[in-house]
Design a protein around this motif. Structure first.
Motif, PDB file in Angstrom:
ATOM      1  N   PRO A 196      -5.316  -8.280  -7.092  1.00  0.00           N
ATOM      2  CA  PRO A 196      -5.438  -8.039  -5.656  1.00  0.00           C
ATOM      3  C   PRO A 196      -6.120  -6.719  -5.344  1.00  0.00           C
ATOM      4  N   ALA A 197      -6.729  -6.667  -4.180  1.00  0.00           N
ATOM      5  CA  ALA A 197      -7.521  -5.499  -3.813  1.00  0.00           C
ATOM      6  C   ALA A 197      -6.685  -4.231  -3.752  1.00  0.00           C
ATOM      7  N   THR A 198      -7.163  -3.201  -4.408  1.00  0.00           N
ATOM      8  CA  THR A 198      -6.576  -1.874  -4.274  1.00  0.00           C
ATOM      9  C   THR A 198      -7.585  -0.916  -3.645  1.00  0.00           C
ATOM     10  N   THR A 199      -8.842  -1.328  -3.612  1.00  0.00           N
ATOM     11  CA  THR A 199      -9.902  -0.564  -2.946  1.00  0.00           C
ATOM     12  C   THR A 199     -10.732  -1.546  -2.125  1.00  0.00           C
ATOM     13  N   GLY A 200     -11.673  -1.011  -1.363  1.00  0.00           N
ATOM     14  CA  GLY A 200     -12.562  -1.868  -0.595  1.00  0.00           C
ATOM     15  C   GLY A 200     -11.968  -2.378   0.710  1.00  0.00           C
ATOM     16  N   TRP A 201     -10.922  -1.724   1.182  1.00  0.00           N
ATOM     17  CA  TRP A 201     -10.347  -2.114   2.456  1.00  0.00           C
ATOM     18  C   TRP A 201     -11.282  -1.690   3.587  1.00  0.00           C
ATOM     19  N   PRO A 202     -11.379  -2.490   4.665  1.00  0.00           N
ATOM     20  CA  PRO A 202     -12.252  -2.108   5.779  1.00  0.00           C
ATOM     21  C   PRO A 202     -11.752  -0.830   6.450  1.00  0.00           C
ATOM     22  N   VAL A 203     -12.691  -0.094   7.034  1.00  0.00           N
ATOM     23  CA  VAL A 203     -12.345   1.146   7.731  1.00  0.00           C
ATOM     24  C   VAL A 203     -12.085   0.823   9.190  1.00  0.00           C
ATOM     25  N   SER A 204     -10.947   1.255   9.700  1.00  0.00           N
ATOM     26  CA  SER A 204     -10.579   0.955  11.085  1.00  0.00           C
ATOM     27  C   SER A 204     -11.307   1.870  12.060  1.00  0.00           C
ATOM     28  N   PRO A 205     -11.337   1.532  13.321  1.00  0.00           N
ATOM     29  CA  PRO A 205     -11.957   2.409  14.327  1.00  0.00           C
ATOM     30  C   PRO A 205     -11.255   3.762  14.457  1.00  0.00           C
ATOM     31  N   ASP A 206     -10.026   3.851  14.036  1.00  0.00           N
ATOM     32  CA  ASP A 206      -9.299   5.130  14.071  1.00  0.00           C
ATOM     33  C   ASP A 206      -8.508   5.253  12.766  1.00  0.00           C
ATOM     34  N   GLU A 207      -9.228   5.588  11.715  1.00  0.00           N
ATOM     35  CA  GLU A 207      -8.647   5.604  10.379  1.00  0.00           C
ATOM     36  C   GLU A 207      -7.543   6.659  10.236  1.00  0.00           C
ATOM     37  N   THR A 208      -7.742   7.812  10.822  1.00  0.00           N
ATOM     38  CA  THR A 208      -6.747   8.883  10.699  1.00  0.00           C
ATOM     39  C   THR A 208      -5.412   8.470  11.296  1.00  0.00           C
ATOM     40  N   ALA A 209      -5.461   7.908  12.505  1.00  0.00           N
ATOM     41  CA  ALA A 209      -4.228   7.474  13.166  1.00  0.00           C
ATOM     42  C   ALA A 209      -3.570   6.324  12.405  1.00  0.00           C
ATOM     43  N   MET A 210      -4.408   5.426  11.865  1.00  0.00           N
ATOM     44  CA  MET A 210      -3.861   4.281  11.144  1.00  0.00           C
ATOM     45  C   MET A 210      -3.151   4.721   9.863  1.00  0.00           C
ATOM     46  N   LEU A 211      -3.758   5.645   9.128  1.00  0.00           N
ATOM     47  CA  LEU A 211      -3.138   6.127   7.893  1.00  0.00           C
ATOM     48  C   LEU A 211      -1.834   6.859   8.191  1.00  0.00           C
ATOM     49  N   ALA A 212      -1.818   7.622   9.285  1.00  0.00           N
ATOM     50  CA  ALA A 212      -0.596   8.308   9.675  1.00  0.00           C
ATOM     51  C   ALA A 212       0.492   7.309  10.033  1.00  0.00           C
ATOM     52  N   TRP A 213       0.096   6.215  10.662  1.00  0.00           N
ATOM     53  CA  TRP A 213       1.070   5.190  11.037  1.00  0.00           C
ATOM     54  C   TRP A 213       1.616   4.495   9.803  1.00  0.00           C
ATOM     55  N   LEU A 214       0.756   4.234   8.824  1.00  0.00           N
ATOM     56  CA  LEU A 214       1.215   3.628   7.567  1.00  0.00           C
ATOM     57  C   LEU A 214       2.281   4.509   6.912  1.00  0.00           C
ATOM     58  N   THR A 215       2.011   5.804   6.887  1.00  0.00           N
ATOM     59  CA  THR A 215       2.969   6.737   6.287  1.00  0.00           C
ATOM     60  C   THR A 215       4.277   6.726   7.068  1.00  0.00           C
ATOM     61  N   ALA A 216       4.181   6.665   8.392  1.00  0.00           N
ATOM     62  CA  ALA A 216       5.369   6.649   9.227  1.00  0.00           C
ATOM     63  C   ALA A 216       6.201   5.394   8.988  1.00  0.00           C
ATOM     64  N   GLN A 217       5.541   4.330   8.567  1.00  0.00           N
ATOM     65  CA  GLN A 217       6.263   3.074   8.270  1.00  0.00           C
ATOM     66  C   GLN A 217       6.878   3.076   6.872  1.00  0.00           C
ATOM     67  N   GLY A 218       6.682   4.176   6.146  1.00  0.00           N
ATOM     68  CA  GLY A 218       7.252   4.288   4.824  1.00  0.00           C
ATOM     69  C   GLY A 218       6.422   3.601   3.744  1.00  0.00           C
ATOM     70  N   PHE A 219       5.172   3.287   4.066  1.00  0.00           N
ATOM     71  CA  PHE A 219       4.324   2.617   3.075  1.00  0.00           C
ATOM     72  C   PHE A 219       3.773   3.638   2.091  1.00  0.00           C
ATOM     73  N   GLU A 220       3.912   3.296   0.812  1.00  0.00           N
ATOM     74  CA  GLU A 220       3.317   4.096  -0.250  1.00  0.00           C
ATOM     75  C   GLU A 220       2.449   3.172  -1.084  1.00  0.00           C
ATOM     76  N   ALA A 221       1.357   3.719  -1.613  1.00  0.00           N
ATOM     77  CA  ALA A 221       0.450   2.890  -2.412  1.00  0.00           C
ATOM     78  C   ALA A 221       1.144   2.275  -3.606  1.00  0.00           C
ATOM     79  N   SER A 222       2.207   2.928  -4.095  1.00  0.00           N
ATOM     80  CA  SER A 222       2.914   2.434  -5.272  1.00  0.00           C
ATOM     81  C   SER A 222       3.977   1.398  -4.924  1.00  0.00           C
ATOM     82  N   ASP A 223       4.188   1.121  -3.627  1.00  0.00           N
ATOM     83  CA  ASP A 223       5.195   0.130  -3.224  1.00  0.00           C
ATOM     84  C   ASP A 223       4.889  -1.244  -3.811  1.00  0.00           C
TER      85      ASP A 223
END
Length: 223
Positions: A196-223
């Motif tokens: 499964p894809a670990t790279t090559g994800w599309p870039v959102s119109p607001d990448e900074t806010a989206m990444l911050a939101w992912l972190t706020a949801q407790g998402f970690e790349a190692s999950d």
């Protein structure tokens, strides 16, 4: 007037008397700790006082990685592997622990560290459990895709409200298109393949806010 009393020479003070060297050992492990000179017995000529846990024997050869342990009768030394302080790993779980005993490791423990949480012990080495690793990658990718889609849907819904009410501004129309394009590209990310894809994800119109939101949801790349 100075005291000119001549003190008698003690038996151990004669030049020809050489005090013996004693080897001191640990009372628990019997391993060599240090060497010292024996004390004389003041009232017993020719008798040397040997402390507890000490032996009248020559000091051992010190070998890196080994402890010199006195034989039961104190006549000589044996060299025992000394791994104390080393980090060892359980071959069943991969869990680390600090080893605190003299001697070879018992079965079920190894000095080899697993390279990942998905390694299993086979033929005296760690081997990657590929099905388990792939399943974990799939779970992580699917979770990320779900969260990103959830985030993208919120601005799309709001901007669609503006369009429906015919109050959308040009900037909002552009933003709506950008978020829709992003959501379509996101839907094409394969999270179910054997890799499964670990790279090559599309870039959102607001990448900074989206990444911050992912972190706020407790998402970690190692999950």
């Amino acid at each position: 007037m100075e005291d000119e009393t001549v003190h008698p020479v003690q038996w151990w003070e004669h030049a020809e008397i050489i005090p013996p060297v004693v080897c001191n050992v640990s009372p628990v492990t019997r391993e060599f700790v240090s060497s010292s000179v024996a004390d004389p017995s003041p009232l017993e000529p020719g008798v040397w006082l040997i402390p507890a846990h000490s032996y009248l024997t020559k000091p051992p050869e010190l070998i890196p990685g080994y402890a010199a342990v006195a034989l039961p009768d104190g006549s000589d030394w044996s060299h025992i592997v000394d791994l104390r302080g080393s980090t060892v790993y359980c071959t069943e779980t991969g869990e680390p622990q600090t080893w605190e005993a003299l001697g070879e490791l018992p079965g079920g423990l190894t000095l080899q560290a697993p390279e990942s949480a998905f390694d299993t012990w086979q033929d005296d080495r760690w081997v990657l459990d590929r099905p388990a690793h792939t399943a974990a990658l799939q779970r992580t990718a699917s979770k990320k895709k779900h969260l990103l889609n959830q985030y993208a849907t919120a601005p799309i819904d709001t901007l669609l409200d503006a369009v429906e009410m015919k109050i959308a501004q040009e900037s909002e129309l552009a933003a709506l298109k950008a978020w829709k394009v992003y959501r379509v590209e996101l839907s094409r990310v394969d999270t179910t393949s054997s890799t499964p894809a670990t790279t090559g994800w599309p870039v959102s119109p607001d990448e900074t806010a989206m990444l911050a939101w992912l972190t706020a949801q407790g998402f970690e790349a190692s999950d």
